[in-house]
Motif scaffolding. Structure first.
Motif, PDB file in Angstrom:
ATOM      1  N   MET A 196      19.093 -26.519  27.561  1.00 13.74           N
ATOM      2  CA  MET A 196      19.363 -27.653  28.455  1.00 13.74           C
ATOM      3  C   MET A 196      19.437 -27.177  29.899  1.00 13.74           C
ATOM      4  SD  MET A 196      21.771 -30.599  26.924  1.00 13.74           S
ATOM      5  CE  MET A 196      23.302 -29.984  27.550  1.00 13.74           C
ATOM      6  N   SER A 197      18.931 -28.010  30.804  1.00 12.57           N
ATOM      7  CA  SER A 197      18.961 -27.639  32.225  1.00 12.57           C
ATOM      8  C   SER A 197      20.344 -27.935  32.821  1.00 12.57           C
ATOM      9  CB  SER A 197      17.910 -28.439  32.974  1.00 12.57           C
ATOM     10  OG  SER A 197      18.329 -29.785  33.019  1.00 12.57           O
ATOM     11  N   VAL A 198      20.538 -27.475  34.060  1.00 12.28           N
ATOM     12  CA  VAL A 198      21.828 -27.692  34.749  1.00 12.28           C
ATOM     13  C   VAL A 198      22.098 -29.190  34.885  1.00 12.28           C
ATOM     14  CG1 VAL A 198      23.099 -27.260  36.893  1.00 12.28           C
ATOM     15  CG2 VAL A 198      21.542 -25.529  35.993  1.00 12.28           C
ATOM     16  N   ILE A 199      21.040 -29.955  35.221  1.00 11.44           N
ATOM     17  CA  ILE A 199      21.216 -31.411  35.390  1.00 11.44           C
ATOM     18  C   ILE A 199      21.715 -32.049  34.087  1.00 11.44           C
ATOM     19  CG2 ILE A 199      19.968 -33.583  35.833  1.00 11.44           C
ATOM     20  CD1 ILE A 199      18.260 -31.984  37.826  1.00 11.44           C
ATOM     21  N   ASP A 200      21.143 -31.605  32.958  1.00 12.47           N
ATOM     22  CA  ASP A 200      21.576 -32.149  31.663  1.00 12.47           C
ATOM     23  C   ASP A 200      23.062 -31.850  31.409  1.00 12.47           C
ATOM     24  OD1 ASP A 200      19.172 -33.334  30.774  1.00 12.47           O
ATOM     25  OD2 ASP A 200      18.372 -31.340  30.373  1.00 12.47           O
ATOM     26  N   TRP A 201      23.457 -30.613  31.720  1.00 11.83           N
ATOM     27  CA  TRP A 201      24.872 -30.249  31.539  1.00 11.83           C
ATOM     28  C   TRP A 201      25.765 -31.108  32.434  1.00 11.83           C
ATOM     29  CZ3 TRP A 201      26.866 -27.725  27.623  1.00 11.83           C
ATOM     30  CH2 TRP A 201      26.069 -26.808  26.900  1.00 11.83           C
ATOM     31  N   ILE A 202      25.277 -31.401  33.656  1.00 15.99           N
ATOM     32  CA  ILE A 202      26.077 -32.236  34.577  1.00 15.99           C
ATOM     33  C   ILE A 202      26.205 -33.657  34.005  1.00 15.99           C
ATOM     34  CG2 ILE A 202      26.096 -33.317  36.885  1.00 15.99           C
ATOM     35  CD1 ILE A 202      24.808 -30.672  37.927  1.00 15.99           C
ATOM     36  N   VAL A 203      25.062 -34.221  33.521  1.00 17.63           N
ATOM     37  CA  VAL A 203      25.089 -35.570  32.934  1.00 17.63           C
ATOM     38  C   VAL A 203      26.066 -35.600  31.756  1.00 17.63           C
ATOM     39  CG1 VAL A 203      23.719 -37.293  31.663  1.00 17.63           C
ATOM     40  CG2 VAL A 203      22.750 -36.174  33.668  1.00 17.63           C
ATOM     41  N   LEU A 204      25.983 -34.578  30.910  1.00 19.10           N
ATOM     42  CA  LEU A 204      26.865 -34.497  29.731  1.00 19.10           C
ATOM     43  C   LEU A 204      28.332 -34.455  30.172  1.00 19.10           C
ATOM     44  CD1 LEU A 204      27.349 -33.978  26.656  1.00 19.10           C
ATOM     45  CD2 LEU A 204      26.976 -31.562  27.091  1.00 19.10           C
ATOM     46  N   GLY A 205      28.626 -33.578  31.140  1.00 20.95           N
ATOM     47  CA  GLY A 205      30.008 -33.410  31.611  1.00 20.95           C
ATOM     48  C   GLY A 205      30.554 -34.678  32.240  1.00 20.95           C
ATOM     49  N   ILE A 206      29.742 -35.320  33.101  1.00 20.50           N
ATOM     50  CA  ILE A 206      30.208 -36.532  33.790  1.00 20.50           C
ATOM     51  C   ILE A 206      30.463 -37.652  32.769  1.00 20.50           C
ATOM     52  CG2 ILE A 206      29.464 -38.405  35.338  1.00 20.50           C
ATOM     53  CD1 ILE A 206      28.178 -36.283  37.108  1.00 20.50           C
ATOM     54  N   THR A 207      29.544 -37.824  31.812  1.00 22.58           N
ATOM     55  CA  THR A 207      29.706 -38.900  30.827  1.00 22.58           C
ATOM     56  C   THR A 207      30.994 -38.698  30.018  1.00 22.58           C
ATOM     57  OG1 THR A 207      27.307 -38.829  30.638  1.00 22.58           O
ATOM     58  CG2 THR A 207      28.443 -40.237  29.078  1.00 22.58           C
ATOM     59  N   LEU A 208      31.222 -37.474  29.552  1.00 20.15           N
ATOM     60  CA  LEU A 208      32.414 -37.220  28.737  1.00 20.15           C
ATOM     61  C   LEU A 208      33.692 -37.413  29.561  1.00 20.15           C
ATOM     62  CD1 LEU A 208      31.393 -34.129  26.553  1.00 20.15           C
ATOM     63  CD2 LEU A 208      31.194 -36.557  26.030  1.00 20.15           C
ATOM     64  N   ALA A 209      33.675 -36.907  30.802  1.00 22.13           N
ATOM     65  CA  ALA A 209      34.863 -37.046  31.657  1.00 22.13           C
ATOM     66  C   ALA A 209      35.130 -38.514  31.950  1.00 22.13           C
ATOM     67  CB  ALA A 209      34.640 -36.283  32.961  1.00 22.13           C
ATOM     68  N   PHE A 210      34.052 -39.272  32.192  1.00 26.07           N
ATOM     69  CA  PHE A 210      34.208 -40.699  32.488  1.00 26.07           C
ATOM     70  C   PHE A 210      34.913 -41.417  31.325  1.00 26.07           C
ATOM     71  CE2 PHE A 210      32.308 -44.861  31.430  1.00 26.07           C
ATOM     72  CZ  PHE A 210      32.912 -45.622  32.422  1.00 26.07           C
ATOM     73  N   ILE A 211      34.451 -41.143  30.097  1.00 26.36           N
ATOM     74  CA  ILE A 211      35.018 -41.832  28.929  1.00 26.36           C
ATOM     75  C   ILE A 211      36.512 -41.524  28.779  1.00 26.36           C
ATOM     76  CG2 ILE A 211      35.007 -41.764  26.376  1.00 26.36           C
ATOM     77  CD1 ILE A 211      32.956 -43.658  27.538  1.00 26.36           C
ATOM     78  N   VAL A 212      36.862 -40.243  28.897  1.00 25.11           N
ATOM     79  CA  VAL A 212      38.264 -39.856  28.716  1.00 25.11           C
ATOM     80  C   VAL A 212      39.133 -40.501  29.801  1.00 25.11           C
ATOM     81  CG1 VAL A 212      39.864 -37.905  28.714  1.00 25.11           C
ATOM     82  CG2 VAL A 212      37.657 -37.690  27.573  1.00 25.11           C
ATOM     83  N   PHE A 245      13.497 -32.665  18.759  1.00 24.62           N
ATOM     84  CA  PHE A 245      12.561 -33.473  19.534  1.00 24.62           C
ATOM     85  C   PHE A 245      13.127 -33.759  20.931  1.00 24.62           C
ATOM     86  CE2 PHE A 245      11.738 -37.805  21.032  1.00 24.62           C
ATOM     87  CZ  PHE A 245      10.378 -37.703  21.318  1.00 24.62           C
ATOM     88  N   VAL A 246      14.401 -34.160  20.975  1.00 16.05           N
ATOM     89  CA  VAL A 246      15.044 -34.514  22.245  1.00 16.05           C
ATOM     90  C   VAL A 246      14.998 -33.334  23.219  1.00 16.05           C
ATOM     91  CG1 VAL A 246      17.300 -35.018  23.302  1.00 16.05           C
ATOM     92  CG2 VAL A 246      16.560 -36.299  21.300  1.00 16.05           C
ATOM     93  N   THR A 247      15.437 -32.153  22.763  1.00 11.83           N
ATOM     94  CA  THR A 247      15.490 -31.001  23.671  1.00 11.83           C
ATOM     95  C   THR A 247      14.094 -30.482  24.019  1.00 11.83           C
ATOM     96  OG1 THR A 247      15.881 -29.646  21.728  1.00 11.83           O
ATOM     97  CG2 THR A 247      17.797 -30.175  23.053  1.00 11.83           C
ATOM     98  N   GLY A 248      13.145 -30.704  23.133  1.00 15.85           N
ATOM     99  CA  GLY A 248      11.796 -30.168  23.360  1.00 15.85           C
ATOM    100  C   GLY A 248      10.910 -31.052  24.216  1.00 15.85           C
ATOM    101  N   PHE A 249      11.098 -32.376  24.155  1.00 17.41           N
ATOM    102  CA  PHE A 249      10.105 -33.263  24.780  1.00 17.41           C
ATOM    103  C   PHE A 249      10.654 -34.299  25.762  1.00 17.41           C
ATOM    104  CE2 PHE A 249       8.241 -31.744  20.831  1.00 17.41           C
ATOM    105  CZ  PHE A 249       6.993 -31.320  21.264  1.00 17.41           C
ATOM    106  N   LEU A 250      11.944 -34.641  25.681  1.00 22.24           N
ATOM    107  CA  LEU A 250      12.447 -35.690  26.582  1.00 22.24           C
ATOM    108  C   LEU A 250      12.708 -35.123  27.979  1.00 22.24           C
ATOM    109  CD1 LEU A 250      14.764 -37.996  24.451  1.00 22.24           C
ATOM    110  CD2 LEU A 250      12.338 -38.149  24.892  1.00 22.24           C
ATOM    111  N   PRO A 251      12.618 -35.981  29.005  1.00 20.18           N
ATOM    112  CA  PRO A 251      12.782 -35.486  30.384  1.00 20.18           C
ATOM    113  C   PRO A 251      14.225 -35.062  30.690  1.00 20.18           C
ATOM    114  CG  PRO A 251      12.526 -37.863  30.361  1.00 20.18           C
ATOM    115  CD  PRO A 251      12.292 -37.417  28.967  1.00 20.18           C
ATOM    116  N   THR A 252      14.338 -34.202  31.686  1.00 18.10           N
ATOM    117  CA  THR A 252      15.663 -33.738  32.143  1.00 18.10           C
ATOM    118  C   THR A 252      16.531 -34.941  32.502  1.00 18.10           C
ATOM    119  OG1 THR A 252      14.524 -31.852  33.066  1.00 18.10           O
ATOM    120  CG2 THR A 252      16.774 -32.206  33.823  1.00 18.10           C
TER     121      THR A 252
END
Lengths: 561, 36
Positions: free
Chosen positions: A1-17, A398-405
């Motif tokens: 996963m790229s840095v942007i993906d990690w940021i999206v993941l982190g922000i989404t989880l933090a937002f929910i909590v 499939f998601v990690t291999g082909f979907l956009p950042t």
């Protein structure tokens, strides 16, 4: 996963909590903590019910299952809308009239404390273990995909849920589930659009469906009757009806969701919403798997989707795996050519041509599959505990291999959110059953609001810790996941039988139903041991036997009185 | 939950749920058959 993906993941989880904690701030009483002050509108109830049932495995496994096995799993849900009607007509008005906190409270009012404790205990046992598995199952898959130790993914999922569930109770659970479902729906729609967009130029949705259909992946309906076939229309409607009625009517993780409705109407409408949306939603998720299957007819798929196991096997059996991979690549190339012929034949609308192309495509697909099975044999030779079924890894590969950042990070977040949604309901229901059905009943009958609020919070912490420990050790205990699934199926029918007797057979008393439940349970366990039927039918067996034995015992007791 | 009288036609709502189920089963049947 790229840095942007990690940021999206982190922000989404933090937002929910943070969102969950913000919406449930200022909690002062136990009704607010366990039932969200019984003030939620129908769409909140509906989405909360759906988020509780849809665990991470729903979003990871279902597309993978459709990839390998087609759409037939959809039949599993055919009994659900019918179960929703029975719940609206019978269960909700009774729970509402008695103003209960848990489903098991009703059993003491109707029968006796013994039946209440037995049912509540079975629930705690089954739900405690299965909530641990709800954390473990996605954690192991995400750790493989993200390349992170499973301990961290487990602690992350479990830790975040415990944080907002302990702080805000049911209110936090319901509000986060609403946000989670909106994010999940958006992400899955985006993923589906992307799969179609990523197809080769001349392949649209129609051609993709043709390819999937010719290779038996659109097998949504099977009308043949077979006791041992897990998914056909009959086991889905009849067995599924009993399973869903039991799950939604007697499992506190679900009952606790619709008891939060502002009134009977709002709770009913929430369940009606679930009855109307569940099958289309599940169909949509399975369809993503079918489209991914069509996508891989034109793109090279790995011989085994669990990359970690494949690499391990490659280290110990390099020659075998490399030879098989090379054979597999050739077979895939051949299959791709046949798929292109089929698309051309469909374009020409020549039935004979289509039929010929279909036969060739099926033959090359069978050839590729036989080579894949050889690879799995080597993988199992290398690690006997490796599973033959790699469907849990298909969608995320499939998601990690082909979907956009960006979208990759969002899909990963969806998997975490789904795990958190169902885990939160599990913890919340475990805490309410522990406090209301045991602590308040056996330890301290009278206490202040503050006392029971604190007790509920501590119960949530304790169950949270228990479930995380189960999740951490689940991997070392081998077939625990299967064992927990069996445990659920073994008890659901019997518990439903107790509730149906309580609702519909007014002349049957506690003693008769208690012993009927024990005898029925023995029959269910024997039937499972002898493998007499597929799983779904055990729910029917347990339920019917409890009703029958309770009726007979009541008559016998009346005669000998 | 508090009890209240509502103006919803519940038999009609339940019939709609059953109708949708039958409709979806028909669609799935056609889907299975058409693309196979």
């Amino acid at each position: 996963m790229s840095v942007i993906d990690w940021i999206v993941l982190g922000i989404t989880l933090a937002f929910i909590v943070l969102y969950g904690m913000y919406r449930s701030r200022g909690m002062k009483n136990v009704e607010g903590y366990l039932l969200a002050d019984r003030e939620l509108p129908w769409y909140h109830v509906g989405l909360s019910v759906m988020a509780t049932q849809a665990s991470a495995i729903t979003f990871i496994s279902a597309p993978g299952q459709a990839y390998h096995d087609g759409l037939r799993f959809i039949q599993f849900y055919f009994g659900l809308p019918l179960a929703m009607i029975v719940l609206c007509v019978t269960f909700i008005p009774v729970f509402q009239r008695l103003n209960v906190y848990t489903a098991y409270e009703f059993l003491e009012k109707r029968f006796d404390s013994r039946t209440r404790f037995l049912t509540a205990f079975l629930f705690l046992l089954q739900r405690g273990l299965s909530t641990g598995i709800t954390i473990y199952a996605p954690s192991i898959i995400l750790s493989t995909i993200l390349g992170v130790d499973v301990l961290y993914t487990t602690l992350l999922t479990g830790g975040l849920v415990i944080l907002y569930t302990v702080y805000g109770g049911t209110k936090a659970v319901s509000h986060t589930q609403l946000a989670q479902m909106l994010i999940i729906f958006s992400g899955m729609i985006l993923a589906a659009v992307m799969v179609v967009k990523l197809m080769p130029e001349k392949i649209g949705l129609f051609e993709s469906l043709h390819i999937a259909g010719k290779l038996d992946r659109l097998n949504a309906i099977d009308t043949s009757f077979d006791w041992n076939n897990r998914y056909n229309i009959w086991s889905g409607i009849i067995g599924g009806f009993f399973l869903q009625l039991s799950y939604f009517g007697t499992d506190q993780s679900q009952v606790g969701r619709y008891l939060t409705g502002k009134n009977t109407t709002q709770s009913r409408l929430g369940l009606v919403m679930n009855g109307l949306i569940k099958i289309p939603m599940q169909f949509f998720i399975l369809m993503i798997g079918v489209l991914v299957f069509s996508f891989y007819q034109f793109h090279e798929s790995p011989v085994y989707f669990n990359r970690v196991e494949l690499e391990k096997a490659k280290q110990n059996y390099p020659t075998e795996i490399i030879t098989i991979e090379s054979e597999y690549r050739e077979a895939l190339q051949q299959k791709k050519t046949q798929a292109e012929f089929l698309v051309d034949a469909i374009g020409s609308d020549n039935q004979q041509e289509i039929e010929r192309a279909k036969v060739s495509l099926r033959s090359s697909a069978a050839n590729a599959e036989s080579i894949r099975q050889k690879a799995i044999d080597v993988i199992q030779q290398n690690n006997p505990r490796a599973e033959r079924n790699d469907s849990n890894y298909v969608f995320l590969t499939f998601v990690t291999g082909f979907l956009p950042t960006g979208l990759v990070g969002l899909i990963m977040a969806i998997i975490f959110l789904a795990a958190m949604g169902s885990t939160a309901s599990g913890l919340n229901s475990l805490a309410s059953t522990t406090v209301v059905d045991f602590h308040k009943r056996l330890v301290r009958k009278e206490g202040s609001e503050k006392y029971y609020l604190n007790a509920s919070r501590w119960a949530t912490v304790a169950w949270g810790a228990f479930c995380v420990v189960v999740a951490i050790y689940a991997g070392r205990l081998g077939n625990l996941i299967e064992a927990v699934n069996i445990l659920g199926s073994l008890f659901y029918g019997t518990i439903l039988g107790i509730f149906l007797v309580a609702f519909y057979l007014k002349n049957i008393q506690g003693k008769a139903v208690f012993f009927a439940a024990i005898i029925a349970e023995v029959f269910v366990i024997i039937s499972w041991q002898l493998e007499l039927t597929a799983f779904l039918w055990l729910n029917v067996t347990g339920c019917v036997l409890v009703v029958l034995f309770a009726w007979m015992l009541q008559r016998l007791m009346a005669r000998f009185k | 939950m508090s009890k209240e009288k509502d103006s919803y036609n519940w038999p009609l709502i339940y019939s709609a749920i059953v109708a949708e189920l039958l409709f979806l089963m028909l669609v799935f049947y056609i889907l299975t058959d058409y693309f196979s």
